[in-house]
Motif scaffolding. Structure first.
Motif, PDB file in Angstrom:
ATOM      1  N   ARG A   1       0.839  -1.203   0.000  1.00 23.38           N
ATOM      2  CA  ARG A   1       0.000   0.000   0.000  1.00 23.38           C
ATOM      3  C   ARG A   1       0.873   1.251   0.000  1.00 23.38           C
ATOM      4  O   ARG A   1       0.621   2.194  -0.739  1.00 23.38           O
ATOM      5  N   GLY A   2       1.924   1.203   0.846  1.00 22.62           N
ATOM      6  CA  GLY A   2       2.811   2.360   0.957  1.00 22.62           C
ATOM      7  C   GLY A   2       3.438   2.729  -0.379  1.00 22.62           C
ATOM      8  O   GLY A   2       3.503   3.901  -0.744  1.00 22.62           O
TER       9      GLY A   2
ATOM     10  N   ARG B   1      -0.083  12.737   8.991  1.00 19.59           N
ATOM     11  CA  ARG B   1       1.076  11.959   9.414  1.00 19.59           C
ATOM     12  C   ARG B   1       1.103  11.750  10.930  1.00 19.59           C
ATOM     13  O   ARG B   1       1.315  10.640  11.419  1.00 19.59           O
TER      14      ARG B   1
ATOM     15  N   ARG C   1      -1.232   9.041  12.051  1.00 20.95           N
ATOM     16  CA  ARG C   1      -0.747   7.689  11.770  1.00 20.95           C
ATOM     17  C   ARG C   1       0.353   7.300  12.754  1.00 20.95           C
ATOM     18  O   ARG C   1       0.391   6.181  13.270  1.00 20.95           O
ATOM     19  N   GLU C   2       1.245   8.255  13.013  1.00 19.79           N
ATOM     20  CA  GLU C   2       2.344   7.945  13.932  1.00 19.79           C
ATOM     21  C   GLU C   2       1.826   7.704  15.345  1.00 19.79           C
ATOM     22  O   GLU C   2       2.274   6.789  16.040  1.00 19.79           O
TER      23      GLU C   2
ATOM     24  N   ALA D   1      -1.133   6.628  16.222  1.00 18.08           N
ATOM     25  CA  ALA D   1      -1.842   5.342  16.281  1.00 18.08           C
ATOM     26  C   ALA D   1      -0.852   4.191  16.368  1.00 18.08           C
ATOM     27  O   ALA D   1      -1.052   3.231  17.124  1.00 18.08           O
ATOM     28  N   ALA D   2       0.239   4.305  15.600  1.00 20.97           N
ATOM     29  CA  ALA D   2       1.246   3.238  15.619  1.00 20.97           C
ATOM     30  C   ALA D   2       1.929   3.185  16.991  1.00 20.97           C
ATOM     31  O   ALA D   2       2.151   2.100  17.548  1.00 20.97           O
TER      32      ALA D   2
ATOM     33  N   TYR E   1       0.708   4.148  19.850  1.00 20.88           N
ATOM     34  CA  TYR E   1      -0.285   3.638  20.804  1.00 20.88           C
ATOM     35  C   TYR E   1      -0.369   2.110  20.717  1.00 20.88           C
ATOM     36  O   TYR E   1      -0.342   1.403  21.728  1.00 20.88           O
ATOM     37  N   ALA E   2      -0.416   1.620  19.474  1.00 24.22           N
ATOM     38  CA  ALA E   2      -0.501   0.167  19.281  1.00 24.22           C
ATOM     39  C   ALA E   2       0.742  -0.520  19.833  1.00 24.22           C
ATOM     40  O   ALA E   2       0.649  -1.558  20.499  1.00 24.22           O
TER      41      ALA E   2
ATOM     42  N   ARG F   1       0.840  -3.241  22.817  1.00 21.58           N
ATOM     43  CA  ARG F   1       1.342  -4.575  22.500  1.00 21.58           C
ATOM     44  C   ARG F   1       2.388  -4.969  23.541  1.00 21.58           C
ATOM     45  O   ARG F   1       2.377  -6.069  24.069  1.00 21.58           O
TER      46      ARG F   1
END
Lengths: 94, 339
Positions: free
Chosen positions: B111-112, B311, B314-315, B317-318, B320-321, B325
């Motif tokens: 996708r990127g 941006r 997205r950063e 959210a990443a 946070y995930a 994790r």
């Protein structure tokens, strides 16, 4: 270029009583986001009542090259189907 | 929503590298000839893969860029009803882009990479979106003509030989018919409205008619990829066939609106049972395709700005995930030790 978020496969149950069916895939940062994106992407018109999302990397798929070895053996086992057996027309309810 | 046979560079069918490949290509073509679908993990010729990646990606980009001209009118829709409809339509285009990017990704591109190609200006998208939406009537004309042309192009793609693309197209075609109907309804309302509204509808039709005809891509005599794509059943009908079908169904719709088409040469050919248009100005098509249309720069600029503005989201959210994790992992470990 940023790394893509993980790819998830999406499965939707159209109505209660039906099985979940694969509808497509999407990217999400985590499972919760995958569910929310699945809702926005795949159920804008009441297509479902339940969603499963699974990380695509967790799916183990058979190899098309093995299709023959896996599925061919079932082909000559016609005796597994009711039509293999001949029963006189006079016999009812069988 | 909007494909266009904008084919371009590369991906000429390559000569098979070895005897084994030749045999595989032969079996591949036999499967296609039997109308079997090709699925992601199946063997396929590299040129088939590249052709599909290019076509599906262009199609996906078109959906995404296609949100811009209409999004331009969301805040200015004349009634609340028109506004909710337009929001739903633009959201659909975004969804269609997502289905298509997913389909392209099954062919091994990320996708990127695809987004990167679009933002860098290396990917094509349908040239129709490089025209401006000047009045509210343009929203009617786009729904009616642009989506109408898109549907004509896309229905045969539902039977495309590549499974994931065909399935995405089925979904898209189901959703698209409302797009065209809401557009025609806007045109009908304006055409039956005040003199100024009629004029607005006529002006929009004048500006969108020819670009809509160009959406089907170059004439068959110019289109280099048609023959191979047809052999592979990626494409089922030629550009000119689809264009003619569109003309034949659309001219009577314009007559019903009592609007005129901007083509003095347009006539009904009784023998052929077709409407025949005057010549299409392909130099305009080429100009827009090469990046010199009225809005090429603006569209890509808007996409880039949106990508940059998003941006941090997205950063975040990443991040946070990742954080959650790690915590979940730590928790599981502690639990295992306790047992």
């Amino acid at each position: 270029m940023n790394e893509d978020w993980a790819l998830y496969e999406v499965f939707i149950r159209a109505r209660s009583g039906l099985e979940h069916k694969h509808v497509g895939s999407l990217h999400a940062a985590d499972a919760r986001m995958a569910l929310e994106h699945a809702r926005d992407t795949y159920t804008r018109r009441q297509e479902g009542v339940s969603i499963w999302v699974v990380r695509s990397s967790e799916i183990i798929a058979s190899d098309p090259e093995e299709a023959e070895a896996l599925f061919e053996p079932a082909r000559d086992k016609v005796y597994r189907h009711p039509t293999f057996y001949s029963i006189p027309d006079d016999v009812k309810n069988i | 929503m909007y494909t266009q046979a904008l084919d371009s560079s590369g991906a000429e069918p390559r000569s098979p590298a070895s005897a084994g490949d030749a045999e595989r290509e032969r079996r591949f073509q036999e499967r296609i000839d039997r109308d079997e679908k090709i699925e992601p993990k199946d063997w396929m010729p590299e040129a088939y893969r590249q052709t599909l990646i290019r076509q599906i990606a262009q199609h996906a980009h078109s959906e995404i860029v296609g949100m811009l001209p209409e999004g331009n009118w969301i805040t200015r829709a004349p009634t609340l009803r028109r506004k909710v409809v337009l929001i739903a339509k633009v959201q659909d285009e975004g969804g269609h882009g997502m289905y298509l990017y997913s389909a392209a990704e099954t062919l091994g591109v990320s996708r990127g990479e695809l987004i990167e190609q679009l933002l860098a200006g290396r990917a094509k998208y349908s040239s129709i979106f490089n025209y401006p939406t000047l009045t509210w009537a343009d929203i009617g004309a786009i729904g009616w003509l642009v989506d109408g042309a898109a549907i004509m192009n896309q229905i045969p793609l539902c039977r495309c030989s590549y499974g994931p693309y065909a399935r995405a197209m089925v979904r898209i075609c189901k959703e698209e018919s409302f797009h065209q109907r809401q557009g025609y309804e806007i045109m009908l309302t304006l055409a039956r409205g005040t003199g100024a509204q009629r004029e607005m509808a006529q002006d929009a039709l004048n500006r969108w008619w020819w670009p809509s005809l160009m959406m089907f891509g170059p004439s068959d005599t110019e289109s280099v990829h048609t023959a191979q794509s047809m052999r592979w059943k990626i494409k089922r009908f030629s550009n000119d066939e689809l264009r003619q079908r569109f003309i034949d169904v659309t001219v009577p719709q314009a007559q019903f609106l009592d609007l005129s088409l901007p083509d003095p040469a347009l006539r009904w050919d009784e023998a052929a049972q077709h409407f025949i248009t005057g010549p299409i100005d392909w130099s305009e098509f080429q100009t827009v395709l090469k990046g010199h249309g009225p809005c090429n720069r603006e569209r890509l600029g808007a996409r880039r700005a949106a990508h940059e503005a998003g941006r941090w989201v997205r950063e975040a959210a990443a991040a946070y995930a990742d954080k959650h994790r790690d915590r979940a992992g730590g928790g599981a470990e502690r639990y295992a030790q306790a047992i």
